[in-house]
Design an enzyme around this catalytic site. Structure first.
Site, PDB file in Angstrom:
ATOM      1  N   GLY A 603       0.833  -1.195   0.000  1.00 33.90           N
ATOM      2  CA  GLY A 603       0.000   0.000   0.000  1.00 33.90           C
ATOM      3  C   GLY A 603       0.861   1.237   0.000  1.00 33.90           C
ATOM      4  O   GLY A 603       2.073   1.179   0.205  1.00 33.90           O
ATOM      5  N   GLY A 605       0.343   5.640   0.931  1.00 32.33           N
ATOM      6  CA  GLY A 605      -0.601   6.679   1.316  1.00 32.33           C
ATOM      7  C   GLY A 605       0.147   7.961   1.554  1.00 32.33           C
ATOM      8  O   GLY A 605       1.335   8.077   1.203  1.00 32.33           O
ATOM      9  N   PHE A 607       1.437   9.234   4.035  1.00 35.35           N
ATOM     10  CA  PHE A 607       2.598   9.253   4.906  1.00 35.35           C
ATOM     11  C   PHE A 607       3.730   8.362   4.426  1.00 35.35           C
ATOM     12  O   PHE A 607       4.824   8.436   4.955  1.00 35.35           O
ATOM     13  CB  PHE A 607       2.208   8.856   6.331  1.00 35.35           C
ATOM     14  CG  PHE A 607       1.243   9.823   6.931  1.00 35.35           C
ATOM     15  CD1 PHE A 607       1.705  11.043   7.398  1.00 35.35           C
ATOM     16  CD2 PHE A 607      -0.109   9.547   6.984  1.00 35.35           C
ATOM     17  CE1 PHE A 607       0.822  11.962   7.934  1.00 35.35           C
ATOM     18  CE2 PHE A 607      -0.987  10.464   7.514  1.00 35.35           C
ATOM     19  CZ  PHE A 607      -0.528  11.671   7.999  1.00 35.35           C
ATOM     20  N   GLY A 608       3.442   7.509   3.488  1.00 33.50           N
ATOM     21  CA  GLY A 608       4.535   6.679   3.009  1.00 33.50           C
ATOM     22  C   GLY A 608       4.059   5.410   2.348  1.00 33.50           C
ATOM     23  O   GLY A 608       2.868   5.185   2.150  1.00 33.50           O
ATOM     24  N   ASP A 722      -6.960  12.543   9.736  1.00 34.23           N
ATOM     25  CA  ASP A 722      -6.930  12.058   8.360  1.00 34.23           C
ATOM     26  C   ASP A 722      -7.735  10.775   8.224  1.00 34.23           C
ATOM     27  O   ASP A 722      -7.269   9.786   7.662  1.00 34.23           O
ATOM     28  CB  ASP A 722      -5.471  11.847   7.923  1.00 34.23           C
ATOM     29  CG  ASP A 722      -5.350  11.745   6.394  1.00 34.23           C
ATOM     30  OD1 ASP A 722      -6.286  12.205   5.690  1.00 34.23           O
ATOM     31  OD2 ASP A 722      -4.354  11.193   5.915  1.00 34.23           O
TER      32      ASP A 722
END
Ligand SMILES: *[C@@H]1O[C@H](CO)[C@@H](O)[C@H](O)[C@H]1NC(C)=O
Ligand SMILES: *[C@@H]1O[C@H](CO)[C@@H](O)[C@H](O)[C@H]1NC(C)=O
Ligand SMILES: *[C@@H]1O[C@H](CO)[C@@H](O)[C@H](O)[C@H]1NC(C)=O
Ligand SMILES: *[C@@H]1O[C@H](CO)[C@@H](O)[C@H](O)[C@H]1NC(C)=O
Ligand SMILES: *[C@@H]1O[C@H](CO)[C@@H](O)[C@H](O)[C@H]1NC(C)=O
Ligand SMILES: *[C@@H]1O[C@H](CO)[C@@H](O)[C@H](O)[C@H]1NC(C)=O
Ligand SMILES: *[C@@H]1O[C@H](CO)[C@@H](O)[C@H](O)[C@H]1NC(C)=O
Length: 920
Positions: A603, A605, A607-608, A722
């Protein structure tokens, strides 16, 4: 005036504080928190409730609300007590009782109040405030069975209980007579004036009983929607005969709606339902049309085919034009979302007509504690004491502060705790009528006279009568109480001998300090304590009682003790606590090894990027490599991570540790097998097999609980910032956990999606936060509302083409549909028909509240959890509820015997063979 109120809080009364009507018509209108009596513009006489000893007064100001009674309110502590108003009534008379609540943010709190109101011993309703500027109204119709009625506020789940007005209206004679009224109250779910000319409700003086007839033109979500094409308003100025029974006021009957295209259809929410109710329509032919024309129609209710057999012809049924015909049902099972249709018959030239309607729900009366009468008579001797004026039932819904009750359906009083209350006079004889009594504490008072005969109280275990001025003998009957274990009568003025029945009993006994009381025939035989090993037990018992008495349910409400973890220390260095393990620091080579050199990307997103890994012990992990290098210094980073890793909750993805080496910052999480919610709603994983509605509800419940924990269980509270469907992860069993909480805090100045200050994801971002940059927990609520809409619709939060022209945003799109009553238009087609419309509506409405433009209008996450759970309950019990309802109606039919009209004439309502369906 201010000091006066302060002193009124400490005020000890010299008289009963019941409110009585000093007016004609039997009206009582209490302006709660008001400081003076006044008459309002419609002629109602309002009195201040300043005789209430408890609570505080708050002044509020709400835009466009100028009525004086809504500029103040009275609020009560959020504790485990109940706070009651007692009103004088005339027994065997019918009344309407109305309680209203305008919050007005009186406590400047983000948490909207939620509490219960009861009438007598019966739970009436739960007041859930969801908007600071909307008046919540509850109405009940009842036959008074004694000379007072009490309304109590209790069970503050969130916020402080409060009340704005309390209004009592006496009906005339047989108005609202029902066969069930001895055992049921009637709570008012809808009372509607159709064809109203304005949005204003019609009430006193037009309605002599001050019933409130809501205008059908008021636009509220899900109130009168699905209106048929061709629905037109009509009105007349011809007078209509309404001078009998509970007819609606003339002004209400002079307007109506007509289905010019042949039908009238409506759908509305019925508060309090599903259940058994009373539903009446009020019809008057107010249109002039030629003789050769006619108006005939039938009522159609989904699932109740029998009802539509009867044909209504108002003019015939009412024996003329401009006269009222009132077909209705006294015993009908109705759903929460009621749809109905009036359709014209084939031989009718005119479409159907409807002037007014009232729907009530039967609320079963709870008769309360069987000890009610005896204890009332006990307290009547102490009417000046505030403990004797707590009001309501002694045990229900919560007991008075100085008694304890059994947990039976009809609770008995088991303890009377009146130590040190300055009681004077004799011990009230009626106390011996409390036959369920186990403990009696009357010590430390100034009681005089003899000790009464407690023979009837066979459960009595502990009696404390010490330190009074009691005289006479120690009754031998005390020795015959089978369960008596402790008897304290020391320091009184008792005389005679201690009966052998008492002496021979295995008992903790103390009768010292009674100069003329002797053991056997010997004089001056001061027998001291018997206590022995029982002493410790007594202290223990005392402690138990005290802790029960002072247990403040209210205090615990924001925190779930089971979950409250050691974050409260707020000190990352603290390692002493068992739960407070510091986040594990992994080495880079370990991580490399576990992830097989970052082989499998699962995955990515904001943030990373996330990689799959497996520890050497076989435990699967997810490694998030943070993309930004601008995280805080190493120490702050590990402190922050330690803090996050201590947040344990079954609905939060567990942070296992971190790694900060070679310029990389990584977070190591538990691995979630079923990926993100997003993928299951509209990602490639769905493969046409999308998750069903109950699974979606469970996911909503799980994630809401996770957020609830962040908001209310953590100290300091954690705001996620978030939330989105890709941050809700699903485990092996499709149970949901929230991930990525606390990350935006970690990221001091790194990547953000919107601006360097506001963080969040487009489509989920709270517009108020975006504008004000003031972050509150209500920003998470907004995002969660969007997730709920995704669950309903299976649509992405933002889409360029799903929502039609000029609309990219799920919120706008869903709002448009839901507010116009078209919920079908947004339901995910993948759900087919596999859901219950009521649970869908519940979630849809809650979702809309979550995405209200202003944070203070949004519910708390706990509210949302509750609503989702209710929806799940509806969904799970769709089958059993319908069974239950059948059982219920059969049951009430049996109770009512042959008097039950509805049971024998299912469609009596619109059956012209019965001109007067209620037996008046
Ligand atoms: C208001 O009226 C009630 C009775 O109608 C009276 O007992 C009370 O003293 C009045 N209160 C004030 C503040 O005038
Ligand atoms: C209000 O008080 C006045 C004067 O006592 C009385 O005439 C009137 O009927 C009262 N109004 C109501 C609605 O009770
Ligand atoms: C108050 O009333 C005015 C005028 O009727 C209206 O413009 C305004 O929107 C109202 N404000 C609220 C908060 O309802
Ligand atoms: C108080 O309310 C809570 C939540 O609404 C409910 O679970 C609980 O049973 C209520 N307690 C009482 C005494 O009614
Ligand atoms: C109450 O009933 C009596 C007798 O039926 C009638 O005279 C009176 O007008 C009624 N009062 C109201 C307010 O309807
Ligand atoms: C009556 O219904 C027809 C279609 O059934 C519709 O086209 C027409 O607009 C309706 N009339 C009114 C007045 O709405
Ligand atoms: C009992 O009376 C005394 C003296 O009148 C007073 O100081 C004390 O507060 C009273 N206690 C209670 C519980 O009323």
């Amino acid at each position: 005036m201010e000091p006066f109120f302060l002193s009124s809080l400490l005020f000890i009364f010299l008289f009963f504080f019941t409110f009585s009507s000093a007016q004609m018509l039997g009206f009582v209108s209490l302006d709660c928190g008001g400081d003076k009596n006044f008459t309002d513009e419609i002629g109602l006489n309002w009195t201040s409730d300043d005789r209430i000893a408890y609570g505080e007064i708050s002044a509020i100001s709400v835009a466009n609300e100028t009525r004086k009674q809504y500029t103040t309110l009275r609020n009560f502590p959020a504790d485990s007590r109940k706070y009651c108003y007692t009103l004088d009534v005339v027994s065997r008379t019918r009344y309407l009782l109305r309680a209203t609540f305008l919050y007005g943010n009186f406590d400047n709190n983000n948490v909207y109040p939620k509490f219960d109101i009861s009438i007598g011993a019966t739970q009436w309703s739960t007041i859930v405030i969801s908007d600071a500027n909307t008046i919540e109204v509850r109405e009940i119709i009842f036959l008074a069975s004694s000379s007072t009625v009490s309304v109590c506020l209790s069970n503050a789940t969130t916020g402080k209980p409060f009340i704005s007005t309390l209004e009592l209206r006496q009906f005339n004679g047989s108005v609202y007579f029902s066969f069930y009224e001895e055992h049921f109250y009637l709570s008012v779910s809808a009372r509607i004036n159709f064809g109203a000319e304005t949005d204003e409700a019609i009430r006193y003086p037009d309605d002599p009983f001050d019933r409130i007839w809501e205008s059908d033109s008021v636009k509220k979500a899900n109130y009168l929607v699905d209106v048929a094409d061709g629905t037109e308003k009509i009105s007349t100025s011809v007078s209509i005969d309404v001078n009998r029974d509970e007819m609606p006021p003339e002004k209400v009957m002079q307007t109506a709606v007509v289905g010019t295209n042949g039908s009238l259809t409506y759908r509305l929410n019925l508060d309090g339902f599903p259940g058994i109710g009373r539903a009446y329509s009020y019809l008057a032919e107010i249109e002039d049309f030629p003789r050769n024309e006619s108006r005939k129609f039938r009522l159609v209710l989904p699932g109740q085919a029998d009802i539509s057999k009867a044909v209504v012809n108002i003019e015939e049924n009412a024996l003329g034009k401009y006269r009222v015909y009132e077909p209705g049902f006294n015993n009908i099972s109705l759903p929460f979302v009621m749809s109905f249709k009036l359709g014209k018959t084939a031989d009718s030239s005119r479409g159907p007509l409807l002037n007014a309607m009232e729907i009530n729900k039967y609320l079963e009366k709870n008769d309360g504690s069987p000890d009610g009468e005896a204890i009332s008579s006990v307290i009547s001797q102490y009417s000046s004491k505030d403990w004797a004026n707590e009001g309501g039932d002694p045990c229900l819904p919560v007991p008075w502060s100085w008694i304890l009750c059994s947990s039976d359906q009809q609770p008995r009083i088991v303890s009377v705790l009146l130590s040190g209350k300055n009681l004077t006079g004799d011990i009230p004889l009626d106390i011996t009528k409390l036959t369920g009594l186990v403990e009696l504490w009357l010590d430390g008072n100034m009681l005089t006279g003899p000790i009464p005969d407690f023979t009837g109280c066979t459960d009595l275990k502990i009696i404390h009568l010490e330190n009074n001025h009691l005289a006479g003998v120690l009754p031998a009957s005390l020795g015959n109480l089978p369960n008596l274990r402790e008897l304290y009568v020391q320091n009184n003025m008792l005389s005679g001998t201690v009966p052998s029945e008492i002496l021979s009993k295995n008992l903790v006994l103390n009768y010292s300090g009674n100069n003329d009381l002797h053991k056997g025939s010997r004089k001056k035989d001061q027998l001291y304590v018997i206590i022995g090993s029982a002493a410790g037990a007594t202290i223990l018992l005392l402690a138990t009682i005290v802790s029960c008495l002072f247990m403040h349910k209210g205090k615990k409400k924001y925190y779930d003790q089971d979950h409250l973890i050691s974050l409260a220390t707020q000190n990352p260095e603290s390692k002493s606590d068992g739960h407070a393990e510091v986040a594990h620091c992994f080495t880079f080579s370990e991580i490399k090894n576990y992830t097989n050199n970052f082989e499998k990307k699962i995955g990515s997103g904001g943030f990373g990027v996330v990689y799959y890994g497996k520890q050497t012990n076989g435990k699967e992990i997810a490694v998030k490599v943070l993309t930004s290098n601008t995280y805080q210094g190493k120490i702050e980073f590990s402190n922050e991570v330690s803090l996050l890793s201590r947040i344990h909750h079954r609905n939060l993805v567990q942070l296992l540790g971190y790694c900060r080496e070679e310029g990389n910052s990584m977070l190591i999480y538990e691995f979630m097998h079923n990926g993100t919610l997003k993928e299951h709603l509209y990602g490639p994983l769905t493969h046409g097999r999308s998750i069903n509605w109950i699974q979606r509800l469970e996911i909503a419940e799980d994630s809401a609980k996770g957020i609830e924990y962040l908001h209310t269980g953590c100290v300091p509270a954690v705001i996620h910032r978030d939330l989105k469907s890709s941050n809700i992860l699903l485990d092996r069993h499709m149970r949901a956990k929230v991930s990525d909480f606390g990350l935006s805090k970690l990221n001091v100045d790194g990547v953000s999606h919107v601006s360097s200050i506001v963080r969040g994801t487009v489509g989920y971002l709270d517009p108020e936060y975006y504008i004000s940059q003031q972050l509150t927990d209500k920003s998470d609520i907004y995002s969660f509302g969007v997730i709920l809409l995704e669950l309903i619709s299976g649509q992405e939060a933002i889409s360029n083409d799903s929502f039609g022209a000029n609309c990219r945003n799920i919120v706008q799109w869903a709002k448009l549909h839901i507010e116009s009553g078209d919920i079908q238009g947004i339901i995910d087609p993948a759900l087919r028909d596999d859901y219950d419309l009521q649970s869908m509506w519940k979630i849809a409405e809650k979702a809309l509240m979550c995405v209200q433009p202003h944070g203070h209008m949004r519910p708390s996450i706990s509210e949302v959890v509750k609503e989702v759970q209710d929806a799940i309950a509806i969904e799970r019990e769709v089958e059993s509820v319908s069974d239950e309802m059948t059982r219920n109606s059969v049951h009430s039919s049996i109770n009512m015997g042959s008097m039950d009209l509805a049971a024998t004439e299912n469609y009596l309502a619109i059956d012209d063979s019965i001109a007067r369906p209620t037996a008046r």
